[in-house]
Write a protein that holds these residues in place. Structure first.
Motif, short mmCIF file in Angstrom:
data_model
loop_
_atom_site.label_atom_id
_atom_site.label_comp_id
_atom_site.label_asym_id
_atom_site.label_seq_id
_atom_site.Cartn_x
_atom_site.Cartn_y
_atom_site.Cartn_z
N ARG A 171 36.03 26.90 36.28
CA ARG A 171 36.31 26.69 37.70
C ARG A 171 37.09 27.86 38.29
N GLU A 172 38.12 28.29 37.59
CA GLU A 172 38.95 29.41 38.07
C GLU A 172 38.17 30.72 38.05
N ARG A 173 37.37 30.93 37.02
CA ARG A 173 36.58 32.17 36.95
C ARG A 173 35.57 32.23 38.09
N SER A 174 35.00 31.11 38.44
CA SER A 174 34.07 31.06 39.57
C SER A 174 34.81 31.38 40.87
N ALA A 175 35.99 30.81 41.04
CA ALA A 175 36.80 31.08 42.23
C ALA A 175 37.22 32.55 42.27
N LEU A 176 37.51 33.12 41.11
CA LEU A 176 37.89 34.53 41.02
C LEU A 176 36.74 35.42 41.46
N ARG A 177 35.55 35.15 40.96
CA ARG A 177 34.38 35.94 41.36
C ARG A 177 34.12 35.83 42.86
N GLU A 178 34.29 34.63 43.39
CA GLU A 178 34.11 34.42 44.83
C GLU A 178 35.15 35.21 45.63
N LEU A 179 36.39 35.18 45.17
CA LEU A 179 37.45 35.94 45.83
C LEU A 179 37.12 37.43 45.87
N LEU A 180 36.76 37.99 44.72
CA LEU A 180 36.49 39.42 44.64
C LEU A 180 35.25 39.82 45.42
N ALA A 181 34.26 38.94 45.48
CA ALA A 181 33.04 39.23 46.24
C ALA A 181 33.34 39.33 47.74
N GLY A 182 34.37 38.64 48.19
CA GLY A 182 34.73 38.64 49.61
C GLY A 182 35.69 39.75 50.01
N ILE A 183 36.09 40.59 49.07
CA ILE A 183 37.04 41.66 49.36
C ILE A 183 36.30 42.96 49.59
#
Length: 138
Positions: A51-63
């Motif tokens: 769950r956290e890794r998915s959120a991390l990838r989503e965060l970085l994709a939006g930067i």
């Protein structure tokens, strides 16, 4: 001794993280707000849960950042540890100068890296380590 040009100096910022995406976002934003822009960000995920890794990838994709790298270490009970994560990030760094920032820390001054580079380029002495002040806020 010849002074270095600050235009030739880049900084690799290594951030170890594990299951703390909300804190990591603040740390990354503090890097993106720097007035010095020859910076690469290397995030080393020390085995976050799915769950956290998915959120991390989503965060970085939006930067929007020209140089951000995510290195994902395998999930392991207790993780690999911050030292292993930092060393992994250093191995991937493209710049000679390395800065470490924990995922729960942030750079307060937007001129933090510019001030360091100015000191490096103004000095006639080559150094291996630069230490700076920090302020703990709870």
């Amino acid at each position: 001794m010849e002074h270095l040009s600050s235009e030739k100096i880049g900084i690799s910022v290594v951030i170890p993280t594990r299951n703390r995406v909300v804190l990591l976002k603040r740390a990354i934003n503090s890097i993106l707000e720097q007035s010095y822009d020859d910076i690469e960000i290397i995030v080393v995920d020390d085995g976050s849960n799915i769950r956290e890794r998915s959120a991390l990838r989503e965060l970085l994709a939006g930067i929007e950042c020209k140089s951000i790298t995510l290195i994902c270490l395998p999930e392991r009970e207790g993780g690999h540890g911050p030292s292993f994560s930092r060393n992994t990030g250093v191995t991937a760094a493209k710049y000679e100068y390395i800065a470490f920032l924990d995922d729960d820390d942030e750079l307060i001054a937007s001129t933090y890296f510019k001030n360091i580079i100015d000191k490096i380029t103004a000095s006639d002495v080559a150094g291996d380590l630069i230490l700076s002040n920090q302020i703990a806020v709870f």
